[in-house]
Design a protein around this motif. Structure first.
Motif, PDB file in Angstrom:
ATOM      1  N   ASN A 137     -10.237  10.122  -0.486  1.00 14.82           N
ATOM      2  CA  ASN A 137      -9.769  11.154   0.287  1.00 14.82           C
ATOM      3  C   ASN A 137      -8.354  11.147   0.789  1.00 14.82           C
ATOM      4  N   ILE A 138      -7.248  10.756   0.038  1.00 14.25           N
ATOM      5  CA  ILE A 138      -6.053  10.637   0.444  1.00 14.25           C
ATOM      6  C   ILE A 138      -5.476  12.064   0.667  1.00 14.25           C
ATOM      7  N   PRO A 139      -4.924  12.401   1.908  1.00 19.05           N
ATOM      8  CA  PRO A 139      -4.388  13.784   1.898  1.00 19.05           C
ATOM      9  C   PRO A 139      -3.008  13.941   0.929  1.00 19.05           C
ATOM     10  N   VAL A 140      -3.181  15.014   0.062  1.00 13.60           N
ATOM     11  CA  VAL A 140      -1.986  15.458  -0.680  1.00 13.60           C
ATOM     12  C   VAL A 140      -1.725  16.773  -0.684  1.00 13.60           C
ATOM     13  N   LYS A 141      -0.534  17.047  -1.076  1.00 11.63           N
ATOM     14  CA  LYS A 141      -0.029  18.646  -1.302  1.00 11.63           C
ATOM     15  C   LYS A 141       0.683  18.868  -2.502  1.00 11.63           C
TER      16      LYS A 141
ATOM     17  N   ILE B 285       2.308  15.249  -4.077  1.00  8.16           N
ATOM     18  CA  ILE B 285       3.150  14.784  -2.922  1.00  8.16           C
ATOM     19  C   ILE B 285       1.855  13.979  -1.781  1.00  8.16           C
ATOM     20  N   PHE B 286       2.136  12.585  -1.651  1.00  3.58           N
ATOM     21  CA  PHE B 286       1.584  12.005  -0.501  1.00  3.58           C
ATOM     22  C   PHE B 286       2.136  10.833   0.178  1.00  3.58           C
ATOM     23  N   THR B 287       1.632  10.389   1.162  1.00  5.87           N
ATOM     24  CA  THR B 287       2.445   9.133   1.954  1.00  5.87           C
ATOM     25  C   THR B 287       1.710   8.104   1.787  1.00  5.87           C
ATOM     26  N   ASN B 288       2.390   6.925   1.517  1.00  2.00           N
ATOM     27  CA  ASN B 288       1.495   5.602   1.298  1.00  2.00           C
ATOM     28  C   ASN B 288       1.471   5.012   3.015  1.00  2.00           C
ATOM     29  N   THR B 289       0.502   5.439   3.765  1.00  2.00           N
ATOM     30  CA  THR B 289       0.376   4.871   4.890  1.00  2.00           C
ATOM     31  C   THR B 289      -1.114   4.714   5.141  1.00  2.00           C
ATOM     32  N   GLU B 290      -1.498   3.788   6.171  1.00  2.00           N
ATOM     33  CA  GLU B 290      -3.089   3.705   6.254  1.00  2.00           C
ATOM     34  C   GLU B 290      -3.624   4.848   6.970  1.00  2.00           C
ATOM     35  N   GLN B 291      -2.735   5.563   7.837  1.00  2.00           N
ATOM     36  CA  GLN B 291      -3.243   6.927   8.351  1.00  2.00           C
ATOM     37  C   GLN B 291      -3.799   7.863   7.108  1.00  2.00           C
ATOM     38  N   ASN B 292      -3.309   7.722   6.114  1.00  2.00           N
ATOM     39  CA  ASN B 292      -3.706   8.570   5.064  1.00  2.00           C
ATOM     40  C   ASN B 292      -4.380   7.878   3.977  1.00  2.00           C
TER      41      ASN B 292
ATOM     42  N   ALA C 179      -3.658  16.995 -15.516  1.00  2.00           N
ATOM     43  CA  ALA C 179      -2.774  17.952 -15.111  1.00  2.00           C
ATOM     44  C   ALA C 179      -1.479  17.376 -15.474  1.00  2.00           C
ATOM     45  N   GLY C 180      -1.268  16.085 -15.603  1.00  2.00           N
ATOM     46  CA  GLY C 180       0.293  15.570 -16.057  1.00  2.00           C
ATOM     47  C   GLY C 180       0.353  14.064 -15.814  1.00  2.00           C
ATOM     48  N   GLU C 181       1.211  13.498 -16.308  1.00  2.00           N
ATOM     49  CA  GLU C 181       1.579  12.103 -16.095  1.00  2.00           C
ATOM     50  C   GLU C 181       2.845  11.935 -15.372  1.00  2.00           C
ATOM     51  N   ALA C 182       3.028  10.838 -14.644  1.00  4.98           N
ATOM     52  CA  ALA C 182       4.458  10.739 -14.012  1.00  4.98           C
ATOM     53  C   ALA C 182       4.478   9.257 -13.675  1.00  4.98           C
ATOM     54  N   ARG C 183       5.822   8.684 -14.223  1.00  3.17           N
ATOM     55  CA  ARG C 183       6.252   7.425 -13.894  1.00  3.17           C
ATOM     56  C   ARG C 183       6.581   6.953 -12.417  1.00  3.17           C
ATOM     57  N   LEU C 184       5.933   5.998 -11.886  1.00  2.00           N
ATOM     58  CA  LEU C 184       6.087   5.666 -10.564  1.00  2.00           C
ATOM     59  C   LEU C 184       6.984   4.218 -10.557  1.00  2.00           C
ATOM     60  N   GLY C 185       7.911   4.076  -9.690  1.00  2.00           N
ATOM     61  CA  GLY C 185       8.499   2.732  -9.629  1.00  2.00           C
ATOM     62  C   GLY C 185       7.783   1.921  -8.556  1.00  2.00           C
ATOM     63  N   HIS C 186       8.494   0.965  -8.331  1.00  4.74           N
ATOM     64  CA  HIS C 186       7.885   0.056  -7.233  1.00  4.74           C
ATOM     65  C   HIS C 186       7.911   0.737  -5.937  1.00  4.74           C
ATOM     66  N   SER C 187       6.705   1.031  -5.258  1.00  5.30           N
ATOM     67  CA  SER C 187       6.804   1.805  -4.032  1.00  5.30           C
ATOM     68  C   SER C 187       6.143   0.970  -3.044  1.00  5.30           C
ATOM     69  N   ALA C 188       6.950   0.767  -1.694  1.00 10.54           N
ATOM     70  CA  ALA C 188       6.335   0.100  -0.578  1.00 10.54           C
ATOM     71  C   ALA C 188       5.549   0.856   0.434  1.00 10.54           C
ATOM     72  N   VAL C 189       4.962   0.401   1.076  1.00 10.57           N
ATOM     73  CA  VAL C 189       4.030   0.929   2.302  1.00 10.57           C
ATOM     74  C   VAL C 189       4.749   1.588   3.249  1.00 10.57           C
TER      75      VAL C 189
ATOM     76  N   GLU D 288       6.099   4.809   2.058  1.00 15.03           N
ATOM     77  CA  GLU D 288       7.297   5.670   1.428  1.00 15.03           C
ATOM     78  C   GLU D 288       6.404   6.917   0.975  1.00 15.03           C
ATOM     79  N   GLU D 289       7.015   7.978   0.891  1.00 12.02           N
ATOM     80  CA  GLU D 289       6.415   9.394   0.339  1.00 12.02           C
ATOM     81  C   GLU D 289       6.567   9.086  -1.073  1.00 12.02           C
ATOM     82  N   ILE D 290       5.161   9.260  -1.794  1.00 13.74           N
ATOM     83  CA  ILE D 290       5.076   9.304  -3.292  1.00 13.74           C
ATOM     84  C   ILE D 290       5.276  10.949  -3.692  1.00 13.74           C
ATOM     85  N   ARG D 291       6.344  11.229  -4.717  1.00 15.17           N
ATOM     86  CA  ARG D 291       6.370  12.451  -5.076  1.00 15.17           C
ATOM     87  C   ARG D 291       5.947  12.241  -6.757  1.00 15.17           C
ATOM     88  N   LEU D 292       4.892  12.885  -7.340  1.00 17.95           N
ATOM     89  CA  LEU D 292       4.867  12.886  -8.724  1.00 17.95           C
ATOM     90  C   LEU D 292       4.920  14.076  -9.295  1.00 17.95           C
TER      91      LEU D 292
END
Length: 471
Positions: free
Chosen positions: A296-300, A327-334, A359-369, A371-375
């Motif tokens: 249940n991660i909030p995404v848009k 798009i989603f944000t990597n936080t505990e609130q989310n 629906a698609g694939e995206a390459r993700l770099g190392h992402s810290a807590v 950060e906004e994740i954009r795929l």
């Protein structure tokens, strides 16, 4: 210099005994294997041996071919390691021919009188650098051949690498030797499955570590550590070319084994993941290990289209792709808040019947807590953007005014938000615009179009603006 005070024959006997004894224990469960993203791994093994008081030679035969000899360390209570020797001369065509340089061989050659026939000649191998060169009587032959017949199997070849420790113990008995080294051929990456809900507002994430092994050496029951991040290493120089006999010797100092890692912790700017259970790594192939999951991660979903404008005259309609970004944000609130190692994210979205389709694939770099994740998962099928240059006027030698009309058409059944991004080079000024915009940076403006209604009759939402370029 201290030397053994017992006969050399006894030393050889002790070495042979240890070699035979350890061959079955080398793959015992309990190895700690720390794998890095760059294809290297640090291995710490426990090997039980029986040592006499004084000097001894201990031979290990079950070790990886891809081991870096300069990194070998071995420690045990009441034991000092005086030197380490790593040797490996595999049975290859090049190595076999190297052993016969200067000797006579039987060579199968094409028959110069018949293109479909072959002849066998005796020839002396002069060199094996680059390609074999033979002496045929008084002539030197450099050319093709079908086969070589070797008179015997030469000595000195190894079916597997050998590691020999020269040790000196102050107390005789069984000892638990901690053997550690760096090796190539092991790597890992993260693989993510992100499944979007039927509403499109939330998603479930499953993170997996894909461990790949090309070293041809298995690690059953390994205590696995996965290190995320790019670890700096000094480029190494291969001791011998063409995988010939490799031998390295060094005087060793006492060294502590690698520290244990937590389930997930920060380490010198990196992150270490521990699956929390023993993992068996096959000698060749790959294995997936669960890292973590979140629900249940909030995404848009954002639809955006970028165009690079220039002070040039263009005729006709200019199409531009519309990219769909999740798009989603990597936080505990989310419901996240975990470091995400680099990898591939596969996004699954629901069809009208509820089936989850890729629906698609995206390459993700190392992402810290935090950060906004954009795929960027692909291009939109229903929403399209096109533009027409409505005016062009050269103002002096190094300036021009350009007018644009951008049309957005929404072929879906629902209203959609669309972000238009126009990028400019040189100095520029917006002279007029019939739609509000924001300057994202020194070279980009954005039009955020909210609730673009489904298009009927071929019309759509339009944006008109004029820009002056100075260059």
């Amino acid at each position: 210099m201290n030397r053994p005070n017992f006969p050399f024959a006894l030393l050889l006997a002790v070495a042979f005994f240890f070699s035979a004894f350890l061959s079955g224990a080398a793959q015992a469960a309990g190895s700690v294997v720390a794998i890095y993203n760059n294809g290297q791994a640090q291995v710490t093994e426990s090997r039980m041996v029986t040592l006499p008081e004084g000097a001894a030679a201990v031979v290990f035969s079950d070790i990886p071919e891809t081991l870096d000899p300069s990194t070998i360390r071995a420690t045990a209570p009441d034991m000092a390691v005086e030197d380490v020797q790593y040797s490996y001369r595999p049975i290859t065509a090049d190595n076999l021919l190297d052993a016969f340089v200067g000797k006579e061989l039987s060579v199968i050659l094409p028959d110069p009188t018949d293109a479909n026939a072959r002849i066998q000649r005796k020839a002396r191998l002069l060199s094996n650098e680059g390609r074999p060169i033979f002496a045929l009587g008084n002539e030197v032959y450099v050319g093709s051949y079908d086969a070589l017949l070797l008179p015997e199997m030469p000595a000195g070849f190894d079916a597997a690498p050998n590691l020999t420790l020269t040790t000196r113990s102050t107390v005789a008995g069984r000892k638990n030797v901690a053997l550690s080294y760096l090796m190539d051929g092991l790597t890992w990456r993260a693989d993510y499955n992100l499944t979007v809900s039927q509403s499109g507002g939330t998603a479930d994430l499953d993170a997996w570590a894909t461990v790949s092994n090309s070293s041809n050496h298995a690690f059953p029951g390994a205590d696995l550590r996965l290190v995320a991040g790019e670890v700096g290493r000094v480029p190494s120089r291969k001791l011998f070319a063409r995988n010939k006999n490799v031998m390295a010797e060094a005087v060793m100092m006492d060294a502590a084994p690698a520290p244990a890692a937590a389930a997930e912790e920060s380490f010198s700017g990196y992150h270490v993941y521990d699956p929390g259970r023993y993992v068996s790594i096959p000698a060749s192939g790959s294995k997936q290990v669960a890292l973590f999951s979140a629900s249940n991660i909030p995404v848009k979903t954002e639809l955006s289209s970028r165009f690079y404008s220039s002070p040039n005259r263009l005729a006709g309609k200019q199409g531009q792709p519309v990219e769909s970004t999740l798009i989603f944000t990597n936080t505990e609130q989310n419901r996240m808040g975990r470091p995400m190692p680099a990898g591939v994210v596969r996004v699954f979205m629901p069809a009208s019947d509820g089936a989850k389709l890729l629906a698609g694939e995206a390459r993700l770099g190392h992402s810290a807590v935090g950060e906004e994740i954009r795929l960027a998962v692909g291009q939109s099928f229903d929403v399209n953007v096109e533009r027409v240059q409505t005016s062009f006027q050269r103002i002096g030698k190094n300036a021009a005014e350009v007018g644009w009309r951008i049309t957005v058409r929404n072929g879906s059944a629902e209203s959609r938000d669309v972000r238009l991004q126009d990028s400019f080079s040189g100095q520029w000024t917006i002279l007029s615009a019939d739609t509000p915009y924001t300057a994202k940076d020194a070279g980009t403006i954005e039009f955020d179009l909210k609730n673009v209604a489904p298009t009927t009759g071929g019309e759509g939402k339009t944006v008109n603006y004029t820009v002056r370029f100075e260059y």
